[in-house]
Scaffold this active site. Structure first.
Site, PDB file in Angstrom:
ATOM      1  N   SER A  26     -12.166  -0.638  -3.543  1.00 47.66           N
ATOM      2  CA  SER A  26     -11.432   0.584  -3.199  1.00 47.66           C
ATOM      3  C   SER A  26      -9.953   0.396  -3.500  1.00 47.66           C
ATOM      4  O   SER A  26      -9.587  -0.509  -4.260  1.00 47.66           O
ATOM      5  CB  SER A  26     -11.669   0.920  -1.721  1.00 47.66           C
ATOM      6  OG  SER A  26     -11.175   2.201  -1.419  1.00 47.66           O
ATOM      7  N   ASN A  27      -9.096   1.230  -2.937  1.00 46.21           N
ATOM      8  CA  ASN A  27      -7.645   1.077  -3.096  1.00 46.21           C
ATOM      9  C   ASN A  27      -6.966   1.484  -1.793  1.00 46.21           C
ATOM     10  O   ASN A  27      -7.628   1.805  -0.817  1.00 46.21           O
ATOM     11  CB  ASN A  27      -7.147   1.903  -4.293  1.00 46.21           C
ATOM     12  CG  ASN A  27      -7.467   3.369  -4.119  1.00 46.21           C
ATOM     13  OD1 ASN A  27      -7.009   4.026  -3.195  1.00 46.21           O
ATOM     14  ND2 ASN A  27      -8.326   3.897  -5.001  1.00 46.21           N
ATOM     15  N   PHE A  28      -5.618   1.494  -1.803  1.00 45.13           N
ATOM     16  CA  PHE A  28      -4.865   1.652  -0.554  1.00 45.13           C
ATOM     17  C   PHE A  28      -4.566   3.099  -0.176  1.00 45.13           C
ATOM     18  O   PHE A  28      -3.766   3.343   0.728  1.00 45.13           O
ATOM     19  CB  PHE A  28      -3.551   0.862  -0.647  1.00 45.13           C
ATOM     20  CG  PHE A  28      -3.765  -0.629  -0.719  1.00 45.13           C
ATOM     21  CD1 PHE A  28      -4.217  -1.331   0.386  1.00 45.13           C
ATOM     22  CD2 PHE A  28      -3.525  -1.324  -1.897  1.00 45.13           C
ATOM     23  CE1 PHE A  28      -4.421  -2.704   0.326  1.00 45.13           C
ATOM     24  CE2 PHE A  28      -3.725  -2.692  -1.968  1.00 45.13           C
ATOM     25  CZ  PHE A  28      -4.177  -3.390  -0.851  1.00 45.13           C
ATOM     26  N   ALA A  93      -7.286   9.251  -5.172  1.00 45.15           N
ATOM     27  CA  ALA A  93      -7.151   8.032  -5.978  1.00 45.15           C
ATOM     28  C   ALA A  93      -8.553   7.486  -6.270  1.00 45.15           C
ATOM     29  O   ALA A  93      -9.037   6.568  -5.602  1.00 45.15           O
ATOM     30  CB  ALA A  93      -6.311   7.009  -5.216  1.00 45.15           C
TER      31      ALA A  93
END
Ligand code: PMT
Length: 220
Positions: A26-28, A93
């Protein structure tokens, strides 16, 4: 209320790309930027469909929330809801890649050997929305950049057939992922506006107002 009778589709948050039943890539992204945009559009009178990856903040009251997990889910939801929209704002995102396969059971350690995970490319959701866009719709994308911000964003504006792009340099303190503020450059094919550090709430208002101006131009 400038957006009364209008529908705005906002995408927000990260995607999760599963590796096995307990792990994902995943991402932030916290969803703060997208949720602020949804709130701004609601405050301007719009019906808001908020397509959201997994985040820990509450949806603004009045938003019709559609939960998604992966980039493929996001694509399905975008294909379903974008046709209803006057304005689509793609601030999510999504992961560009996902594991080639998802293990049905928890992956085990390999007794000292490296583990290699093969990733395959996800679809570009924004490019698909852009391709299917009607002449009377406004499509806004984001660019999360770490270098060559303006040139990269211009390229994305064109490649995704968007009407407007919000570029953020996610390496700048106070900008980008998981903070309450942002520093943005908004571009259309003709214009460019550079903004200083401001709250995501304030930036969201500017983004929605600019999208509305473009909508008026298209439907004059
Ligand atoms: O959620 P926050 O913590 O508030 O953080 C906000 C943010 C940093 C996530 C937001 O401001 C932002 O920049 N969102 C876009 C993140 C991104 O994926 O940027 P990108 O430059 O990689 O992608 C360009 C555009 O294509 C984006 O509109 C993105 O949503 C879209 N995209 C990207 C990949 C993909 N497979 N499909 C897409 O639709």
């Amino acid at each position: 209320m400038i957006l009364t009778g209008r529908t705005v589709v906002v995408t927000a948050g990260p995607t999760r790309e599963r590796l096995d039943p307990v792990r994902y890539i995943s991402n932030f992204s916290s969803g703060k930027m997208g949720y602020s945009i949804a709130k701004a559009a609601l405050d301007m009178g719009a019906r808001v469909i908020l397509i959201s990856g997994p985040v820990s903040i509450p949806a603004p009251e009045g938003a019709e929330k559609v939960d998604i997990e992966s980039t493929l889910d996001l694509l399905d939801a975008a294909l379903k809801f974008a046709p209803e929209a006057d304005i689509v704002i793609q601030s999510a995102a999504p992961a560009d890649y996902r594991p080639e396969s998802v293990s049905p059971v928890k992956m085990k350690k390999k007794g000292g050997d490296d583990m290699v995970i093969r990733l395959v490319e996800n679809p570009d959701v924004a490019a698909t929305i852009g391709k299917n866009k009607r002449d009377d719709q406004v499509f806004v994308v984001f660019a999360a950049e770490t270098n060559d911000v303006i040139d990269n964003a211009k390229g994305k504006l064109m490649k995704k057939n968007a009407d407007m792009i919000v570029a953020n340099d996610v390496t700048k303190p106070g900008a980008g992922f998981n903070v309450d503020t942002n520093i943005a450059t908004i571009m259309t094919m003709e214009e460019r506006f550079d903004y200083p550090l401001m709250s995501k709430t304030e930036l969201a208002g500017i983004i929605v107002e600019k999208a509305f101006e473009l909508l008026k131009g298209k439907n004059a």
